[in-house]
Motif scaffolding. Structure first.
Motif, PDB file in Angstrom:
ATOM      1  N   PHE A 309      -7.166  -1.402   6.102  1.00 54.29           N
ATOM      2  CA  PHE A 309      -5.780  -1.774   5.872  1.00 54.29           C
ATOM      3  C   PHE A 309      -5.507  -3.160   6.430  1.00 54.29           C
ATOM      4  O   PHE A 309      -4.842  -3.978   5.801  1.00 54.29           O
ATOM      5  CB  PHE A 309      -4.841  -0.748   6.505  1.00 54.29           C
ATOM      6  CG  PHE A 309      -5.175   0.664   6.112  1.00 54.29           C
ATOM      7  CD1 PHE A 309      -5.590   0.945   4.816  1.00 54.29           C
ATOM      8  CD2 PHE A 309      -5.091   1.687   7.011  1.00 54.29           C
ATOM      9  CE1 PHE A 309      -5.905   2.235   4.432  1.00 54.29           C
ATOM     10  CE2 PHE A 309      -5.394   2.986   6.642  1.00 54.29           C
ATOM     11  CZ  PHE A 309      -5.807   3.265   5.356  1.00 54.29           C
ATOM     12  N   ALA A 310      -6.054  -3.427   7.626  1.00 54.81           N
ATOM     13  CA  ALA A 310      -5.835  -4.738   8.231  1.00 54.81           C
ATOM     14  C   ALA A 310      -6.544  -5.815   7.427  1.00 54.81           C
ATOM     15  O   ALA A 310      -6.066  -6.942   7.323  1.00 54.81           O
ATOM     16  CB  ALA A 310      -6.333  -4.744   9.670  1.00 54.81           C
ATOM     17  N   GLU A 312      -6.808  -5.779   4.255  1.00 54.85           N
ATOM     18  CA  GLU A 312      -5.925  -6.041   3.125  1.00 54.85           C
ATOM     19  C   GLU A 312      -4.853  -7.061   3.525  1.00 54.85           C
ATOM     20  O   GLU A 312      -4.582  -8.010   2.796  1.00 54.85           O
ATOM     21  CB  GLU A 312      -5.274  -4.722   2.699  1.00 54.85           C
ATOM     22  CG  GLU A 312      -4.936  -4.640   1.236  1.00 54.85           C
ATOM     23  CD  GLU A 312      -4.544  -3.221   0.865  1.00 54.85           C
ATOM     24  OE1 GLU A 312      -3.411  -3.046   0.434  1.00 54.85           O
ATOM     25  OE2 GLU A 312      -5.353  -2.295   1.030  1.00 54.85           O
ATOM     26  N   VAL A 313      -4.282  -6.844   4.720  1.00 52.04           N
ATOM     27  CA  VAL A 313      -3.276  -7.783   5.212  1.00 52.04           C
ATOM     28  C   VAL A 313      -3.890  -9.166   5.345  1.00 52.04           C
ATOM     29  O   VAL A 313      -3.307 -10.173   4.921  1.00 52.04           O
ATOM     30  CB  VAL A 313      -2.716  -7.315   6.573  1.00 52.04           C
ATOM     31  CG1 VAL A 313      -1.735  -8.333   7.113  1.00 52.04           C
ATOM     32  CG2 VAL A 313      -2.061  -5.966   6.437  1.00 52.04           C
ATOM     33  N   LEU A 315      -6.395 -10.461   3.786  1.00 46.77           N
ATOM     34  CA  LEU A 315      -6.631 -11.057   2.472  1.00 46.77           C
ATOM     35  C   LEU A 315      -5.338 -11.659   1.929  1.00 46.77           C
ATOM     36  O   LEU A 315      -5.323 -12.780   1.407  1.00 46.77           O
ATOM     37  CB  LEU A 315      -7.170  -9.992   1.515  1.00 46.77           C
ATOM     38  CG  LEU A 315      -7.746 -10.468   0.194  1.00 46.77           C
ATOM     39  CD1 LEU A 315      -8.974 -11.316   0.446  1.00 46.77           C
ATOM     40  CD2 LEU A 315      -8.109  -9.292  -0.690  1.00 46.77           C
ATOM     41  N   GLY A 316      -4.238 -10.923   2.073  1.00 46.67           N
ATOM     42  CA  GLY A 316      -2.947 -11.411   1.586  1.00 46.67           C
ATOM     43  C   GLY A 316      -2.518 -12.671   2.303  1.00 46.67           C
ATOM     44  O   GLY A 316      -2.131 -13.662   1.671  1.00 46.67           O
ATOM     45  N   VAL A 317      -2.623 -12.651   3.639  1.00 45.26           N
ATOM     46  CA  VAL A 317      -2.195 -13.808   4.418  1.00 45.26           C
ATOM     47  C   VAL A 317      -3.047 -15.019   4.073  1.00 45.26           C
ATOM     48  O   VAL A 317      -2.542 -16.132   3.881  1.00 45.26           O
ATOM     49  CB  VAL A 317      -2.294 -13.496   5.931  1.00 45.26           C
ATOM     50  CG1 VAL A 317      -2.097 -14.758   6.747  1.00 45.26           C
ATOM     51  CG2 VAL A 317      -1.268 -12.451   6.319  1.00 45.26           C
ATOM     52  N   LEU A 319      -4.655 -15.609   1.317  1.00 49.55           N
ATOM     53  CA  LEU A 319      -4.326 -16.087  -0.023  1.00 49.55           C
ATOM     54  C   LEU A 319      -3.114 -17.000   0.021  1.00 49.55           C
ATOM     55  O   LEU A 319      -3.129 -18.118  -0.515  1.00 49.55           O
ATOM     56  CB  LEU A 319      -4.055 -14.885  -0.921  1.00 49.55           C
ATOM     57  CG  LEU A 319      -3.755 -15.164  -2.381  1.00 49.55           C
ATOM     58  CD1 LEU A 319      -4.955 -15.796  -3.036  1.00 49.55           C
ATOM     59  CD2 LEU A 319      -3.391 -13.876  -3.092  1.00 49.55           C
TER      60      LEU A 319
END
Lengths: 332, 337
Positions: A309-310, A312-313, A315-317, A319
């Protein structure tokens, strides 16, 4: 940053830009820095086996697999399109392939799987290039359609009932290494060379950049932009077909969710590498850099013990951060 | 509808110029009516008060997402992060309700969603990241944070462990399952949202600016519209709507905090409702009334399929095809003009 007076003012990076252009080499520098950080963490004992022959071999294998679809995504981004259907098309193609292999043997299975992926690539291309529907909607609908078909096809089950002989064949293709260099990487390099030459040395490549850069101008100079787009989506479908076979070969099992959200990873890799969103800018070298960056970032985070989950975070940040750095390029 | 007057346009049907008939709208209403007729003939329970009330209660969230998406698409953007915002709001509101009671949880949930939206707006309006990328980032961050918050598990609901105090849970479930006389609460929330959005778009300066931005961004900018402030406001509003949608859906699934609440086909349905409703994908045109019809079409389409016993996978395929067909039709009509 808060008071950007003019809407599309170009940012000035000051004296640094005299030495390295942040726009051009930013991702490369970031990649090196990231590898060094993880290496230092390894020396300090926080990360195990990051710079390690086996890990590197594995990561280059992962990167090669991801690279195919990133290359496809880049081609599509270059004509200011987007392909959101990659992940679920990969699922669909791989389950068709696996079932075909079980029922009719390897060659027929592979052909069926490749055929499905290429057909959907063509349908995407046709709807976008010829009917001229907005790419986002077409491929988003296709994401759900393909995922649905894949899940109906498998009934939600995993296909893994290969005999050990069949498994051997698949894993020979998927997992053979030559002196710790994964065999898949050679295919990836070959694809890279082909597509890179296509983009930089042929009339079609020029047409692709022109169509993405200014479609109206391209049309007026006699380029059939619809056809160019169709070809790009077709290439994306073909790269998905390749990847789905190699995914299946590496891990002789697959299910209807095999490629779940892979399109977002490929988008992130392409965009982080520097292929822009409005088309006409970027290319295959950017795709390689982006792929390596994402692969090793995720790998480093896993070895650091960061959970799914972290990640995923992260990856978003990452990006958003990467795009923020190059946001000044928007609408020069 | 550009009123290009040619000789052809002088034909009339029922005293109404042929060129001015909004054919997309007519086709859609026709499709909706024939869908309803088909389902009521094909199934026994489709056209019953119970079924329709249940559908509206369960799927009210879609209207909120679709209204927000409509405003954003009209202004020339996209929001991919809607589902993730719903998830974050669901888990955080649940935790907040555990400590601060119902009202506190509600306020905190709405605030969390609005903040996510404002961050989107800041990235898009001030830093000028593409809406697609900014909200894609938020999609990852939102769903990651929601799952980190709970360790990937459902909070409350059917799971063992901490549960909300009974009166809080009753109040929470009430926002979705309660009724005012014969009217279910969700219908009222949707009508309020519809009225507010419609008023906002058609009768305020904000609405005019939204249409202007989508019509031609450069023109809007040179006319002095504050791009950054508009984007922040639009995405902030979307965040607020998503938060409310998240609360409604969580309340409907027995007041649980569900980290994967918005991880399904919320995105497809919200964009689908907007597109089917006739909002122009490149911005500048569209209406919430159309979106309302689009959302109704989608929820009853899915509900009918459910009653007929068609599984979710096939439903996905059908919804995808319907959206594709509807945009195909409108694209062809666009080109024939």
């Amino acid at each position: 940053m808060a008071n950007v007076a003019l809407p599309y003012e170009k940012k000035n990076f000051g004296k640094i830009s005299a030495f390295i252009s942040l726009e051009k080499h930013g991702i490369f520098v970031a990649f090196i820095v990231m590898m060094l950080v993880f290496y230092v963490l390894q020396l300090l004992g926080y990360v195990n086996n990051f710079i390690d022959v086996h890990n590197l071999t594995n990561q280059f294998r992962n990167a090669s697999l991801l690279f195919f679809i990133v290359a496809g995504q880049s081609m599509v981004l270059l004509v200011s399109g987007i392909d959101l259907s990659q992940g679920s098309l990969l699922s669909l193609s791989s389950v068709v392939m696996a079932q075909g292999f079980l029922d009719f043997g390897l060659p027929v299975g592979v052909l069926l799987g490749l055929g499905v992926a290429i057909m959907f690539g063509f349908i995407n291309g046709f709807l976008i290039g010829r009917v001229k529907i907005q790419p986002f909607i077409v491929t988003l609908s296709m994401l759900f359609i393909c995922a649905g078909v894949a899940l109906v096809f498998t009934g939600g089950r995993t296909i893994h009932q290969f005999t050990s002989a069949q498994k051997d064949i698949l894993q020979t293709i998927g997992l053979t290494d030559f002196f710790h260099i994964p065999g898949i990487m050679f295919i990836a390099v070959a694809v890279f060379v082909c597509l890179h030459l296509l983009l930089t040395r042929t009339a079609l490549g020029r047409a692709i950049y022109l169509t993405g850069g200014n479609e109206e101008a391209a049309r007026l100079s006699g380029i059939d932009t619809g056809k160019v787009k169709l070809i790009c989506y077709l290439i994306s479908g073909i790269t998905v077909a390749f990847t789905s076979f190699l995914y299946l070969a590496r891990l002789p099992a697959t299910n209807g969710l095999a490629g779940f959200q892979l399109e977002f990873q490929s988008l992130a890799a392409a965009v982080v590498g520097g292929t822009t969103f409005h088309g006409g800018e970027g290319g295959l070298i950017q795709a390689v850099l982006g792929t390596l960056f994402i692969t090793f970032l995720l790998n480093g985070l896993i070895l650091l013990g960061v959970g799914t989950f972290a990640r995923e975070v992260a990856l978003g940040v990452m990006l958003i951060a990467a795009v923020t750095l190059s946001a000044s390029r928007r609408r020069e | 509808m550009s009123a290009v007057s040619t000789v052809d346009s002088e034909r009339f049907i029922f005293g109404y110029p042929v060129k001015d008939i909004p054919w997309e709208r007519v086709i859609m209403i026709g499709a909706f009516i024939s869908l309803m007729i088909f389902y009521s003939l094909a199934t026994e329970n489709f056209l019953s008060v119970d079924n329709i009330t249940n559908v509206v209660r369960r799927d009210a969230w879609l209207f909120f997402l679709a209204y927000a998406q409509t405003i954003i698409i009209i202004s020339g953007g996209f929001d991919l992060s809607q589902g993730s915002i719903m998830s974050v709001v669901s888990v955080m509101a649940w935790s907040a309700m555990l400590h601060f009671g119902f009202a506190g949880g509600l306020v905190i949930g709405l605030a969390v969603g609005t903040i996510c939206g404002l961050i989107n707006g800041y990235l898009i309006g001030v830093i000028r990241v593409y809406p697609f990328i900014a909200t894609l980032g938020m999609l990852f961050v939102g769903s990651g944070v929601a799952q980190l918050w709970t360790g990937g598990l459902q909070m409350g609901g059917s799971r063992e462990g901490a549960t909300l105090p009974v009166h809080v849970e009753t109040a929470y479930v009430g926002i979705s399952k309660g009724s005012l006389g014969p009217i279910p609460y969700p219908v009222m929330w949707v009508l309020i949202a519809l009225g507010a959005t419609w008023y906002l778009l058609k009768h305020t300066r904000f609405g005019t600016y939204v249409y202007a931005l989508g019509g031609s961004e450069d023109t809007a900018l040179s006319a002095g519209i504050n791009f950054s402030r508009m984007k922040i406001a639009i995405f902030g509003l979307s965040g607020f709507f998503c938060a409310f949608a998240g609360l409604l859906l969580s309340a409907n699934v027995s007041a649980a905090g569900e980290p994967r609440l918005g991880g399904g086909d919320q995105l497809l349905q919200s964009i689908g409702a907007t597109i089917i409703g006739g909002t122009h994908i490149f911005g500048g045109r569209g209406s919430v009334l159309g979106t309302t019809l689009g959302a109704l079409l989608i929820i009853f389409l899915v509900n009918g399929l459910n009653i007929m016993g068609i599984d979710t996978y096939r439903q996905q395929i059908i919804v995808g095809l319907v959206i594709l067909a509807s945009i195909w039709v409108s694209t062809l009509r666009e080109q024939n003009k």
